[in-house]
Scaffold this motif. Structure first.
Motif, short mmCIF file in Angstrom:
data_model
loop_
_atom_site.label_atom_id
_atom_site.label_comp_id
_atom_site.label_asym_id
_atom_site.label_seq_id
_atom_site.Cartn_x
_atom_site.Cartn_y
_atom_site.Cartn_z
N THR A 1 26.73 35.89 27.36
CA THR A 1 26.59 37.32 27.05
C THR A 1 27.56 38.20 27.84
N ASN A 2 28.25 37.66 28.83
CA ASN A 2 29.13 38.47 29.67
C ASN A 2 30.55 38.44 29.12
N LYS A 3 30.93 39.50 28.39
CA LYS A 3 32.22 39.56 27.73
C LYS A 3 33.30 40.00 28.72
N CYS A 4 34.46 39.40 28.57
CA CYS A 4 35.61 39.74 29.41
C CYS A 4 36.11 41.13 29.01
N THR A 5 36.41 41.99 30.01
CA THR A 5 36.85 43.36 29.73
C THR A 5 38.37 43.50 29.68
N LYS A 6 39.11 42.41 29.82
CA LYS A 6 40.57 42.48 29.69
C LYS A 6 40.89 42.73 28.22
N PRO A 7 41.76 43.70 27.93
CA PRO A 7 42.11 44.00 26.54
C PRO A 7 42.71 42.77 25.85
N GLY A 8 42.20 42.48 24.68
CA GLY A 8 42.70 41.36 23.89
C GLY A 8 41.93 40.06 24.10
N CYS A 9 41.16 39.95 25.17
CA CYS A 9 40.41 38.72 25.45
C CYS A 9 39.01 38.84 24.84
N LYS A 10 38.59 37.78 24.15
CA LYS A 10 37.27 37.80 23.51
C LYS A 10 36.33 36.77 24.09
N ARG A 11 36.69 36.20 25.22
CA ARG A 11 35.87 35.15 25.84
C ARG A 11 34.60 35.74 26.45
N LYS A 12 33.55 34.91 26.46
CA LYS A 12 32.29 35.30 27.07
C LYS A 12 31.90 34.21 28.06
N GLU A 13 31.26 34.60 29.14
CA GLU A 13 30.84 33.66 30.18
C GLU A 13 29.33 33.68 30.34
N MET A 14 28.78 32.58 30.86
CA MET A 14 27.35 32.51 31.13
C MET A 14 26.99 33.41 32.31
N VAL B 1 32.58 39.35 38.48
CA VAL B 1 32.94 40.73 38.74
C VAL B 1 34.10 40.78 39.74
N CYS B 2 35.10 41.59 39.42
CA CYS B 2 36.24 41.79 40.32
C CYS B 2 35.77 42.68 41.48
N GLU B 3 36.07 42.25 42.70
CA GLU B 3 35.65 43.02 43.88
C GLU B 3 36.42 44.33 44.02
N ILE C 1 36.61 33.51 33.30
CA ILE C 1 37.17 32.69 34.37
C ILE C 1 38.69 32.79 34.39
N LYS C 2 39.31 32.84 33.24
CA LYS C 2 40.77 32.90 33.16
C LYS C 2 41.33 34.19 33.75
N HIS C 3 40.61 35.29 33.63
CA HIS C 3 41.11 36.60 34.09
C HIS C 3 40.37 37.11 35.33
N ARG C 4 39.72 36.24 36.08
CA ARG C 4 38.90 36.68 37.21
C ARG C 4 39.72 37.18 38.40
N HIS C 5 40.94 36.68 38.59
CA HIS C 5 41.77 37.10 39.72
C HIS C 5 42.45 38.42 39.40
N PRO C 6 42.62 39.29 40.39
CA PRO C 6 43.23 40.61 40.16
C PRO C 6 44.61 40.54 39.49
N LEU C 7 45.40 39.53 39.79
CA LEU C 7 46.72 39.43 39.16
C LEU C 7 46.62 39.08 37.68
N SER D 1 44.82 50.21 45.86
CA SER D 1 46.16 50.81 45.94
C SER D 1 47.13 49.86 46.64
N GLN D 2 46.63 48.84 47.30
CA GLN D 2 47.49 47.89 47.99
C GLN D 2 48.07 46.90 46.99
N PRO D 3 49.38 46.60 47.12
CA PRO D 3 49.96 45.60 46.22
C PRO D 3 49.43 44.20 46.56
N ILE D 4 49.20 43.43 45.53
CA ILE D 4 48.66 42.09 45.73
C ILE D 4 49.81 41.11 45.54
N SER D 5 50.00 40.26 46.52
CA SER D 5 51.10 39.29 46.42
C SER D 5 50.67 38.10 45.60
N LYS D 6 51.63 37.42 45.00
CA LYS D 6 51.33 36.23 44.20
C LYS D 6 50.98 35.05 45.08
#
Length: 145
Positions: A97-110, A114-116, A124-130, A138-143
């Protein structure tokens, strides 16, 4: 016999075997050998006190009380016809029931991921901030990190 006081005879009428490790029936209190300790082996008259099984409704998983002398299948069937609280709509609950909020992604997770930093719910695929172009910090996140 060297030690005639050791052991006890089996209480089963047809056996009377001298047993040096006798077993006491927890229902009737009689002493039996290993071959006759089971309730049905010595036709225990008190087995109903200990050998109790409560049937469970296969639909609602509720225990069904059965009185002495009643057939459990008939009692469970009567419960299913009259008193069963089974709800077929409850059976088909959606797990993902937990839909991914990234535009274009239609995946749902059990589970909710949540992004901190931005507080969004992602798969799971889009869970990391990058991976979801996070704009929460406001801080840049390094790869590398």
């Amino acid at each position: 016999m060297e030690l005639p006081w050791l052991g006890q005879h089996c209480s089963e009428r047809t056996c009377k075997q001298l047993d040096f490790l006798p077993l006491k029936c927890d229902a009737c209190g009689e002493v039996f050998c290993k071959d006759h300790i089971r309730y049905d082996e010595h036709k225990c008259s008190s087995a109903y006190k200990k050998n109790v099984q409560v049937p469970v409704c296969p639909l609602c998983n509720a225990p069904i009380p059965v009185q002495k002398g009643e057939i459990p299948d008939i009692v469970v069937g009567a419960h299913m016809d009259k008193d069963c609280k089974y709800n077929p709509a409850q059976q088909k609950q959606k797990i993902f029931t937990n839909k991914c909020t990234k535009p274009g992604c239609k995946r749902k997770e059990m589970m909710k991921v949540v992004c901190e930093q931005c507080g969004g719910s992602f798969c799971i695929k889009h869970r990391h901030p990058l991976d979801h172009e996070c704009r929460g910090s406001s801080q840049p996140i390094s790869k590398a990190g």
